[in-house]
Design a protein around this motif. Structure first.
Motif, PDB file in Angstrom:
ATOM      1  N   HIS A  62      17.428 -19.714 -52.057  1.00  0.00           N
ATOM      2  CA  HIS A  62      16.349 -20.574 -51.562  1.00  0.00           C
ATOM      3  C   HIS A  62      16.560 -22.033 -51.983  1.00  0.00           C
ATOM      4  O   HIS A  62      15.601 -22.775 -52.162  1.00  0.00           O
ATOM      5  N   ALA A  63      17.811 -22.426 -52.136  1.00  0.00           N
ATOM      6  CA  ALA A  63      18.129 -23.790 -52.556  1.00  0.00           C
ATOM      7  C   ALA A  63      19.196 -24.372 -51.639  1.00  0.00           C
ATOM      8  O   ALA A  63      19.998 -23.640 -51.057  1.00  0.00           O
ATOM      9  N   VAL A  64      19.191 -25.698 -51.516  1.00  0.00           N
ATOM     10  CA  VAL A  64      20.219 -26.365 -50.730  1.00  0.00           C
ATOM     11  C   VAL A  64      21.283 -26.949 -51.659  1.00  0.00           C
ATOM     12  O   VAL A  64      21.025 -27.204 -52.837  1.00  0.00           O
ATOM     13  N   PRO A  85      13.405 -30.231 -49.244  1.00  0.00           N
ATOM     14  CA  PRO A  85      14.188 -29.648 -50.345  1.00  0.00           C
ATOM     15  C   PRO A  85      14.532 -28.173 -50.187  1.00  0.00           C
ATOM     16  O   PRO A  85      15.337 -27.657 -50.958  1.00  0.00           O
ATOM     17  N   ALA A  86      13.938 -27.481 -49.231  1.00  0.00           N
ATOM     18  CA  ALA A  86      14.206 -26.054 -49.051  1.00  0.00           C
ATOM     19  C   ALA A  86      15.132 -25.834 -47.857  1.00  0.00           C
ATOM     20  O   ALA A  86      15.134 -26.629 -46.911  1.00  0.00           O
ATOM     21  N   PRO A  87      15.929 -24.770 -47.860  1.00  0.00           N
ATOM     22  CA  PRO A  87      16.781 -24.469 -46.707  1.00  0.00           C
ATOM     23  C   PRO A  87      15.944 -24.333 -45.440  1.00  0.00           C
ATOM     24  O   PRO A  87      14.866 -23.731 -45.469  1.00  0.00           O
ATOM     25  N   ASP A  88      16.408 -24.901 -44.354  1.00  0.00           N
ATOM     26  CA  ASP A  88      15.627 -24.942 -43.126  1.00  0.00           C
ATOM     27  C   ASP A  88      16.577 -24.867 -41.942  1.00  0.00           C
ATOM     28  O   ASP A  88      17.489 -25.691 -41.817  1.00  0.00           O
ATOM     29  N   SER A  89      16.357 -23.889 -41.068  1.00  0.00           N
ATOM     30  CA  SER A  89      17.243 -23.762 -39.906  1.00  0.00           C
ATOM     31  C   SER A  89      17.120 -24.970 -38.986  1.00  0.00           C
ATOM     32  O   SER A  89      18.003 -25.229 -38.163  1.00  0.00           O
ATOM     33  N   ARG A  90      16.040 -25.728 -39.126  1.00  0.00           N
ATOM     34  CA  ARG A  90      15.899 -26.949 -38.329  1.00  0.00           C
ATOM     35  C   ARG A  90      17.053 -27.904 -38.603  1.00  0.00           C
ATOM     36  O   ARG A  90      17.534 -28.596 -37.698  1.00  0.00           O
ATOM     37  N   ALA A  91      17.506 -27.953 -39.859  1.00  0.00           N
ATOM     38  CA  ALA A  91      18.617 -28.841 -40.209  1.00  0.00           C
ATOM     39  C   ALA A  91      19.896 -28.426 -39.503  1.00  0.00           C
ATOM     40  O   ALA A  91      20.761 -29.261 -39.217  1.00  0.00           O
ATOM     41  N   VAL A  92      20.044 -27.136 -39.210  1.00  0.00           N
ATOM     42  CA  VAL A  92      21.205 -26.647 -38.474  1.00  0.00           C
ATOM     43  C   VAL A  92      21.040 -26.971 -36.996  1.00  0.00           C
ATOM     44  O   VAL A  92      21.951 -27.503 -36.348  1.00  0.00           O
ATOM     45  N   ARG A  93      19.867 -26.659 -36.472  1.00  0.00           N
ATOM     46  CA  ARG A  93      19.624 -26.819 -35.036  1.00  0.00           C
ATOM     47  C   ARG A  93      19.484 -28.274 -34.612  1.00  0.00           C
ATOM     48  O   ARG A  93      19.785 -28.623 -33.468  1.00  0.00           O
ATOM     49  N   GLU A  94      19.005 -29.140 -35.512  1.00  0.00           N
ATOM     50  CA  GLU A  94      18.721 -30.523 -35.145  1.00  0.00           C
ATOM     51  C   GLU A  94      19.588 -31.514 -35.920  1.00  0.00           C
ATOM     52  O   GLU A  94      19.171 -32.652 -36.153  1.00  0.00           O
ATOM     53  N   PHE A  95      20.782 -31.096 -36.283  1.00  0.00           N
ATOM     54  CA  PHE A  95      21.643 -32.007 -37.031  1.00  0.00           C
ATOM     55  C   PHE A  95      21.941 -33.264 -36.222  1.00  0.00           C
ATOM     56  O   PHE A  95      21.943 -34.384 -36.768  1.00  0.00           O
ATOM     57  N   GLY A  96      22.196 -33.123 -34.946  1.00  0.00           N
ATOM     58  CA  GLY A  96      22.484 -34.281 -34.096  1.00  0.00           C
ATOM     59  C   GLY A  96      21.328 -35.265 -34.084  1.00  0.00           C
ATOM     60  O   GLY A  96      21.538 -36.492 -34.062  1.00  0.00           O
ATOM     61  N   ARG A  97      20.114 -34.745 -34.094  1.00  0.00           N
ATOM     62  CA  ARG A  97      18.936 -35.615 -34.128  1.00  0.00           C
ATOM     63  C   ARG A  97      18.879 -36.382 -35.451  1.00  0.00           C
ATOM     64  O   ARG A  97      18.522 -37.560 -35.472  1.00  0.00           O
TER      65      ARG A  97
END
Length: 517
Positions: free
Chosen positions: A389-391, A400-412
């Motif tokens: 549960h850490a990045v 600060p928490a792992p989030d699939s949004r960071a994977v899906r919206e990296f381009g943004r």
């Protein structure tokens, strides 16, 4: 960033080996409140851990060998890892052209059905069949291949993954000693005494627990520690890769099947290139001197030519690398069939000794967690498991928490970075975003224009980045910067590499020769 070597150093855990497993264990243990020293004989990730196929994957081909437990374990880790470091990892779609002479279509479908369902998927898409004539992945292939299957796994910058684990360990209190070899070990009832030699000379360490994470050298270190040959036999297998001029323009990768039963990947690499690998060759030499052979190069070119319209040969190879994987000896008939699983060997005949045998990048976090669980139970760690549960450093793009949004919206996120710094060239912004994630802010601190980054020492490489790598990422030479902290070595000639080498030598002499006020 090496610590001063003028006094004995006491710690709870001494980890020998700065590859992915050693760095991962150091990070996990430090995060539990243990005093950790990580000792690496060369640069972080200098050998096996930076010479992988750069995949975060379950290992589709391992299903054929009945390794369902390993595949399930790895598949469960894919999305955990992708969310923990969305800057250095990303989803990658693989195209597997169907060769009826190798496997019937129903068998491939069954394997992919199982692959999709052995572990939960939150955002990676399911596999599917495609007609190559109507898909961009079909254009580079020979017309004999009419159908294919597409499935999802992940790509990782393997060398930076090691670095970020070591950096996280350091920021949680661990001491990281690079270019420092463990030359002697003595075991007591409750402590280990270790003699290490580094750039500043020798020093003695006292540790309550020793972790042997020396990879291909693990059996040798186990014998140094105990005075007896390790009961666990390792199978040293060399894997080699070649880098060719780009063979296709789309963003998918390929998985190819060779008539000898092996599979080989062809993947987009560094924009202008295609990475092809790997081989599996039994190896008996010095793991630190592993190199591709002419036979392996020809083998990989031959396999590429079996599938791609554009034919290649050894003369087309831009770069190659090789690494030695320490696999568990399971008496498999071939190196490619040997297990990629791992074993944690626990020895409590005196001060605790934990030896790591085998493993793969995708399962490194779970291995590290299990190792730290045992270490913590022996030493009384203040905290339990936490890394799921850490990045990793730079991975906190949206919090600060792992989030699939960071994977899906990296381009943004990259677009927003460029919006805040419109003067930053787009290729540099993207490369920095991929390498450093949110820590780009440190590189850009105080900069309002390109000139504020200092001179461009080599194409695309400014003094500000070089200083960051020396101060924060243990870089000590041009090779560290150009081939592990980045792959800029592929994009510049000998003149650029020489300029980087000279700049680093001058900077180190200036910093190390400075007299404190």
């Amino acid at each position: 960033m090496n610590e001063a070597a003028d006094a004995p150093l006491d710690c709870d855990v001494l980890v020998v080996g700065g590859g992915i497993n050693g760095a991962g264990i150091a990070r996990d243990a430090a995060g539990r409140g243990l005093r950790v020293v990580l000792c690496e004989q060369d640069d972080l990730g200098a050998h096996t851990s930076s010479a992988s196929s750069k995949l975060v994957h379950g290992g589709l081909r391992y299903l054929e060998h009945g390794e369902f437990g390993l595949v399930r374990k790895a598949l469960a880790e894919r999305e955990v890892l992708l969310c923990s470091a969305p800057h250095i990892m990303r989803p990658l779609r693989f195209v597997m052209p169907h060769d009826p002479a190798r496997r019937p279509a129903w068998l491939v479908r069954a394997g992919l059905f199982l692959y999709d369902r052995l572990a939960r998927r939150a955002f990676l898409p399911a596999s599917r069949a495609i007609v190559l004539a109507g898909h961009p992945a079909g254009a580079p292939l020979k017309p004999a291949y009419a159908r294919a299957f597409v499935y999802a796994d992940g790509w990782v910058d393997d060398a930076r993954l090691v670095l970020l684990n070591a950096l996280d360990a350091h920021e949680r209190g661990a001491t990281v000693l690079t270019h420092t070899r463990c030359v002697a070990l003595s075991r007591g009832a409750s402590h280990w005494s270790a003699r290490v030699e580094g750039p500043e000379g020798g020093r003695t360490l006292r540790a309550r627990c020793l972790v042997n994470a020396a990879g291909p050298w693990a059996a040798r270190l186990a014998q140094l520690a105990t005075g007896a040959a390790s009961a666990q036999r390792l199978r040293l297998v060399k894997g080699s890769h070649i880098v060719l001029p780009r063979l296709f323009d789309h963003d998918h990768a390929y998985l190819f099947q060779h008539p000898d039963g092996r599979v080989v990947f062809a993947m987009p690499f560094e924009g202008a290139y295609t990475l092809v690998g790997t081989t599996d060759v039994e190896y008996g030499g010095d793991p630190g001197r592993a190199a591709i052979t002419a036979t392996e190069t020809a083998y990989l070119c031959e396999l590429a030519n079996r599938y791609f319209r554009r034919q290649v040969g050894p003369a087309d190879v831009i770069w190659s690398y090789a690494g030695v994987r320490p696999l568990l000896e399971d008496e498999a008939a071939s190196a490619s069939a040997a297990t990629r699983d791992y074993l944690l060997a626990r020895d409590t005949r005196g001060a605790p000794l934990l030896s790591v045998f085998g493993g793969k990048i995708t399962t490194y976090r779970l291995l590290s967690e299990q190792a730290a669980d045992w270490i913590g139970s022996r030493l009384g760690a203040a905290r339990g498991a936490w890394t799921a549960h850490a990045v990793l450093p730079g991975g906190d793009l949206f919090g600060p928490a792992p989030d699939s949004r960071a994977v899906r919206e990296f381009g943004r996120w990259v677009a927003a970075l460029q919006g805040r710094h419109p003067w930053l060239p787009a290729p540099l912004a993207l490369r920095w975003a991929r390498a450093y994630g949110s820590r780009v802010a440190t590189l850009l601190s105080g900069a309002a224009c390109l000139a504020d980054l200092g001179p461009e020492v080599a194409p695309g490489l400014h003094a500000a980045e070089l200083r960051y790598l020396l101060r924060h990422e243990w870089a000590r030479c041009a090779e560290d910067v150009l081939w592990r902290r980045s792959k800029l070595g592929l994009h510049m000639g000998a003149e650029g590499a020489a300029a980087v080498r000279d700049w680093i030598a001058t900077e180190l002499a200036r910093v190390e020769g400075a007299v404190p006020a």
